[in-house]
Design a protein around this motif. Sequence first.
Motif, PDB file in Angstrom:
ATOM      1  N   VAL A  31      -2.087  -2.188  69.062  1.00  0.00           N
ATOM      2  CA  VAL A  31      -2.758  -3.091  68.120  1.00  0.00           C
ATOM      3  C   VAL A  31      -2.149  -2.844  66.747  1.00  0.00           C
ATOM      4  N   SER A  33      -1.982  -4.174  62.805  1.00  0.00           N
ATOM      5  CA  SER A  33      -2.553  -5.017  61.749  1.00  0.00           C
ATOM      6  C   SER A  33      -1.520  -5.216  60.650  1.00  0.00           C
ATOM      7  N   ILE A  35      -1.214  -6.278  56.761  1.00  0.00           N
ATOM      8  CA  ILE A  35      -1.987  -6.475  55.544  1.00  0.00           C
ATOM      9  C   ILE A  35      -1.030  -6.693  54.384  1.00  0.00           C
ATOM     10  N   LYS A  42       2.918 -12.966  55.343  1.00  0.00           N
ATOM     11  CA  LYS A  42       2.263 -12.525  56.588  1.00  0.00           C
ATOM     12  C   LYS A  42       2.116 -13.667  57.597  1.00  0.00           C
ATOM     13  N   GLU A 173      -5.428 -14.188  60.315  1.00  0.00           N
ATOM     14  CA  GLU A 173      -6.657 -14.097  59.527  1.00  0.00           C
ATOM     15  C   GLU A 173      -7.825 -14.763  60.258  1.00  0.00           C
ATOM     16  N   ILE A 202      -2.495  -8.590  64.266  1.00  0.00           N
ATOM     17  CA  ILE A 202      -3.593  -9.222  63.536  1.00  0.00           C
ATOM     18  C   ILE A 202      -3.297  -9.222  62.040  1.00  0.00           C
ATOM     19  N   THR A 204      -4.846  -9.617  58.657  1.00  0.00           N
ATOM     20  CA  THR A 204      -6.257  -9.519  58.263  1.00  0.00           C
ATOM     21  C   THR A 204      -6.416  -8.980  56.842  1.00  0.00           C
ATOM     22  N   GLU A 206      -9.531  -7.617  56.424  1.00  0.00           N
ATOM     23  CA  GLU A 206     -10.653  -6.717  56.746  1.00  0.00           C
ATOM     24  C   GLU A 206     -10.125  -5.291  56.860  1.00  0.00           C
ATOM     25  N   ALA A 210      -9.224  -2.964  60.152  1.00  0.00           N
ATOM     26  CA  ALA A 210      -7.825  -2.577  60.408  1.00  0.00           C
ATOM     27  C   ALA A 210      -7.721  -1.062  60.578  1.00  0.00           C
ATOM     28  N   SER A 214      -6.584  -0.295  64.472  1.00  0.00           N
ATOM     29  CA  SER A 214      -5.121  -0.373  64.625  1.00  0.00           C
ATOM     30  C   SER A 214      -4.496   0.924  65.100  1.00  0.00           C
ATOM     31  N   ILE A 217      -0.429   0.068  61.094  1.00  0.00           N
ATOM     32  CA  ILE A 217      -0.674  -0.932  60.051  1.00  0.00           C
ATOM     33  C   ILE A 217       0.638  -1.180  59.320  1.00  0.00           C
TER      34      ILE A 217
END
Length: 251
Positions: A31, A33, A35, A42, A173, A202, A204, A206, A210, A214, A217
Motif C-alpha cells: 500500500v 500513499s 502525498i 499527484k 483522493e 492512494i 490522499t 488524509e 496514510a 501505508s 509514503i
Amino acid sequence: MNLLEINHMKKGFDGLGVLEDISLSVKEGEVVSVIGPSGSGKSTLLRCATMLEKMDGGELKYLGEAAAWEENGKCVYAGKQKKKEIRKHFGLVFQNFNLFPHYTVLKNITDAPVSVDKVPKKEAEERAVKLLRQLGLEDKKDAYPYQLSGGQQQRVSIARALALQPKILFFDEPTSALDPELTGEVLKVIKELAKEHMTMIIVTHEMQFAKELSDRIIFMEQGVIRQQGTPEEIFSSPDERVRDFIGKFSA
C-alpha cells in the motif's frame, strides 16, 4: 516481481512540465500513499500510470510487460490488444465517483465485466452482489446514484473497480468530495482492502490514514518525488519542507 514499474516518467501540458522525472515501483500487496501540495503532479501521475494521459517520456510496465517506452526521444505505447490486456491489471477510483447516473448500482458494477471482459451476466451479477454485501450496500443494488449519499456512491465506485478483479487499485483522493463523517466510511473500506493484501496506490490528503495504512509514503512536489520511505521515515523526516507540509495537515 513488481506489479507496477515506472521509470523516468515525464509529462507536460502546454509546454509546462508537470511530471519531471518520476521513477517508482510497487510490489504485490503493498500500500503506497502519495502525498504533497496541490499542483505537485499527484493526479497526473495516476492518470499517466492508468493510461488516461499519454506520457511524454519514460517507461511504464505492469507485471514486467511494457505498456509504454521511449524510442528515439518519443513515448511509444503497446498495440491496442496488448493495452487492453494490461488495463485488466488495474482499477481506478476517482474523487468524483464517475458513476453512470442512468444506471442502477448493480448495472454500474456489472457493465464493464459484461461488456469489456465478456463475463456472463449471471456471474457478473453474483460478483457484484457479493461486493455490495462486503461494502454494506446489499440493499442498494436497485438504487440509482442520485438516491445515495456521497459515501455510498464512492463505495459503489470501489465495488465497480473491484468487479474487474484488478491486481492493483489506484485511488485519486477518494475522500476529497466527502464530508468528514462519510470520509470515515470510505477509509474503513480501504483499510479492509489493505487487510486482504490488495495492492493500492492512494493519492490522499488524509495524513493520519496514510500514516496508519501505508507500507510506503511518497512525497511529491513540483513534479518530482522529493522523498519516499516508510511512514516512520516520512513523519519524522529531516527534510524541513516535508515536515512543514505534514505539520499543516496534522495540526
